[in-house]
Design a protein around this motif. Structure first.
Motif, PDB file in Angstrom:
ATOM      1  N   HIS A   7       7.890   9.787  -3.736  1.00 25.79           N
ATOM      2  CA  HIS A   7       8.211   8.398  -3.219  1.00 25.79           C
ATOM      3  C   HIS A   7       6.911   7.488  -3.617  1.00 25.79           C
ATOM      4  N   THR A   8       7.411   7.056  -5.020  1.00 27.21           N
ATOM      5  CA  THR A   8       6.042   6.483  -5.380  1.00 27.21           C
ATOM      6  C   THR A   8       7.160   4.554  -5.391  1.00 27.21           C
ATOM      7  N   SER A   9       6.068   3.953  -6.287  1.00 32.18           N
ATOM      8  CA  SER A   9       5.766   2.535  -6.308  1.00 32.18           C
ATOM      9  C   SER A   9       5.344   2.076  -7.596  1.00 32.18           C
ATOM     10  N   ILE A  11       4.814   1.034 -10.246  1.00 30.28           N
ATOM     11  CA  ILE A  11       4.321   1.579 -11.188  1.00 30.28           C
ATOM     12  C   ILE A  11       3.857   0.797 -12.940  1.00 30.28           C
ATOM     13  N   ILE A  37       3.773  12.445 -11.964  1.00 27.50           N
ATOM     14  CA  ILE A  37       3.786  12.097 -11.044  1.00 27.50           C
ATOM     15  C   ILE A  37       5.745  13.139 -10.828  1.00 27.50           C
ATOM     16  N   ILE A  51      11.577   5.176  -6.185  1.00 33.03           N
ATOM     17  CA  ILE A  51      10.584   4.600  -6.800  1.00 33.03           C
ATOM     18  C   ILE A  51      11.106   3.002  -6.552  1.00 33.03           C
ATOM     19  N   PRO A 229       3.257   3.190  -0.406  1.00 31.91           N
ATOM     20  CA  PRO A 229       2.628   4.533  -1.106  1.00 31.91           C
ATOM     21  C   PRO A 229       1.967   3.862  -1.676  1.00 31.91           C
ATOM     22  N   SER A 231       0.306   1.134  -5.793  1.00 34.98           N
ATOM     23  CA  SER A 231       0.648   1.839  -6.837  1.00 34.98           C
ATOM     24  C   SER A 231      -0.459   2.873  -7.305  1.00 34.98           C
ATOM     25  N   PRO A 232       0.516   3.694  -8.410  1.00 41.30           N
ATOM     26  CA  PRO A 232      -0.641   4.875  -8.755  1.00 41.30           C
ATOM     27  C   PRO A 232      -1.708   4.851  -9.013  1.00 41.30           C
ATOM     28  N   TYR A 246       0.620   9.079  -4.513  1.00 38.71           N
ATOM     29  CA  TYR A 246       2.225   8.533  -3.541  1.00 38.71           C
ATOM     30  C   TYR A 246       2.799   9.272  -2.715  1.00 38.71           C
ATOM     31  N   SER A 263      -3.417  10.217  -6.917  1.00 36.49           N
ATOM     32  CA  SER A 263      -3.122  10.426  -8.446  1.00 36.49           C
ATOM     33  C   SER A 263      -4.639   9.993  -9.541  1.00 36.49           C
TER      34      SER A 263
END
Length: 420
Positions: A7-9, A11, A37, A51, A229, A231-232, A246, A263
């Motif tokens: 699970h990321t968001s 970007i 990622i 995402i 999560p 932002s990376p 993430y 990250s």
């Protein structure tokens, strides 16, 4: 069977600085982070990737940004790992008669873009995702139903009941670009914790986006159910205070377990430099360099940093003498930043008749001028403070050069209300 997903968001592909030599390198930072990622998802052999919105920095991106995004997503597609996404407020485009870049990615099979339909009575309908059309409201994958809802604005809390009523399956995940008050660092697009709570009964995992700070929301009984999560990569100054990364998530019959994976964002520094009492620009530059050396020598990451310096104090020379170029030159023997932003809050001291008088700072002068212009129209006098802040926000965005005209228009419409 247990399932595993990333699970990321937020970007923010495509963000850069449009002036100076930093543009290309900063542009590449966000793609490098996203590529790392994707590589981890393949290495971990996850069932899918989520995402949570704002894949892109603006709704209107350059063709090269689209092409590079496809290049990064191709290995994920080749590995047969679905990439499921929703639109964030940055992905959103004002002209709904146009196909967005997110929709184009979905139609080409690089992502599964989830967007519900609306019923005539204002409710929600989550249709099954159609791979040929590249559209739908939910997707069943690895025995889990992933529902998607992008950015719906500051009134999102009033929609929660209708969202829950539209869910007719079990073992569900909700992908939702929204923040939760008291957790989220942003001021708009949030819902209250008590408004979000009904989601815990319908979804085993609520995958949030929007705010760039990671956080977890729990039920009153202490069960984690909503995860952001952040932002990376550091998108804006101020985010250097947050952890960046993430989630790698495992879901089974016993519940949800999550691992926050860090990250590697470009180093970002925000510091205040007190120049109070400096007699001339030369002395101020020496003090500026010494303060910068103190901070930069402590950095272990050797990549060129992003720096925001806030200059404060009363000085005996005009603040304009400390130009950005002179301040950057003061860093030559220390470390050259990739990007340097200066917030000049210096005020000038002058002597007159034996009494010390302090001239207004540049920021105060700006506010005075804007206030005078706004007060000239009687229709706006009651909104003077609000419109000054809006004008300065627009000014800052334009100077940074990382927003499109439509995004500026959206900010103006949201903040300016009925202003002509």
């Amino acid at each position: 069977m247990p399932i595993r997903f990333i699970h990321t968001s937020d970007i923010h592909l495509g963000k850069t600085y449009r002036s100076g030599g930093a543009a290309g390198e900063r542009y590449g930072d966000f793609f490098a982070t996203f590529a790392a990622i994707v590589a981890d998802a393949i290495r971990e052999k996850v069932d899918f990737v989520l995402i949570g919105g704002d894949l892109f920095h603006t709704g209107q991106i350059l063709p090269k940004t689209f092409a590079k995004t496809i290049e990064i997503l191709q290995p994920l597609k080749d590995a047969g790992i679905p990439c499921i996404a929703v639109e964030g407020n940055h992905d959103w485009i004002h002209r709904r008669d146009s196909v967005s870049w997110m929709e184009a990615l979905s139609q080409l099979g690089y992502i599964c873009l989830l967007r519900p339909s609306r019923t005539t009575d204002g409710g929600y309908r989550f249709d099954p995702f159609d791979a040929e059309e590249g559209s739908g409201g939910y997707l069943e994958v690895a025995g889990v139903n992933v529902y998607g809802l992008g950015y719906i604005g500051s009134q999102a809390g009033t929609h929660i009941e209708r969202i829950c009523q539209a869910v007719a399956t079990r073992r569900n995940i909700l992908l939702f670009h929204v923040g939760v008050w008291s957790y989220s660092p942003v001021e708009i697009g949030n819902i209250k914790p008590e408004e979000a709570l009904p989601l815990a009964d319908c979804f085993a995992y609520v995958a949030l986006g929007h705010g760039h700070k990671p956080y977890i929301v729990e039920t009153p009984e202490g069960r984690p159910y909503a995860f952001n999560p952040g932002s990376p990569e550091c998108v804006n100054f101020g985010e250097e205070r947050y952890d960046k990364g993430y989630y790698l998530v495992t879901m089974d019959d016993d519940g949800v377990s999550h691992l926050f994976k860090a990250s590697s964002p470009r180093p970002m520094l925000v510091l205040t430099v007190d120049l109070d009492g400096a007699l001339d620009a030369g002395e101020a530059l020496e003090r500026f360099g010494a303060r910068m050396r103190e901070r930069l020598d402590a950095q272990t990451d050797q990549r060129a940093p992003l720096i925001e310096a806030r200059l404060i104090g009363k000085v005996a020379f005009h603040p304009f003498e400390l130009s950005r170029d002179r301040l950057r030159c003061a860093l030559e023997d220390i470390r050259q930043p990739l990007h340097l932003e200066i917030k000049n809050h210096l005020s000038q001291i002058s002597s007159s008749g034996g009494e010390e008088k302090v001239k207004k700072s540049l920021a105060e002068i700006e506010r005075d001028v804007l206030g005078e212009l706004i007060r000239a129209n009687s229709s706006y006098r009651d909104r003077e403070s609000e419109l000054i802040e809006l004008s300065l926000a627009l000014r800052d965005l334009v100077l940074k050069g990382d927003v499109e005209g439509e995004e500026l228009l959206g900010l103006l419409l949201r903040g300016g209300g009925s202003c002509d």
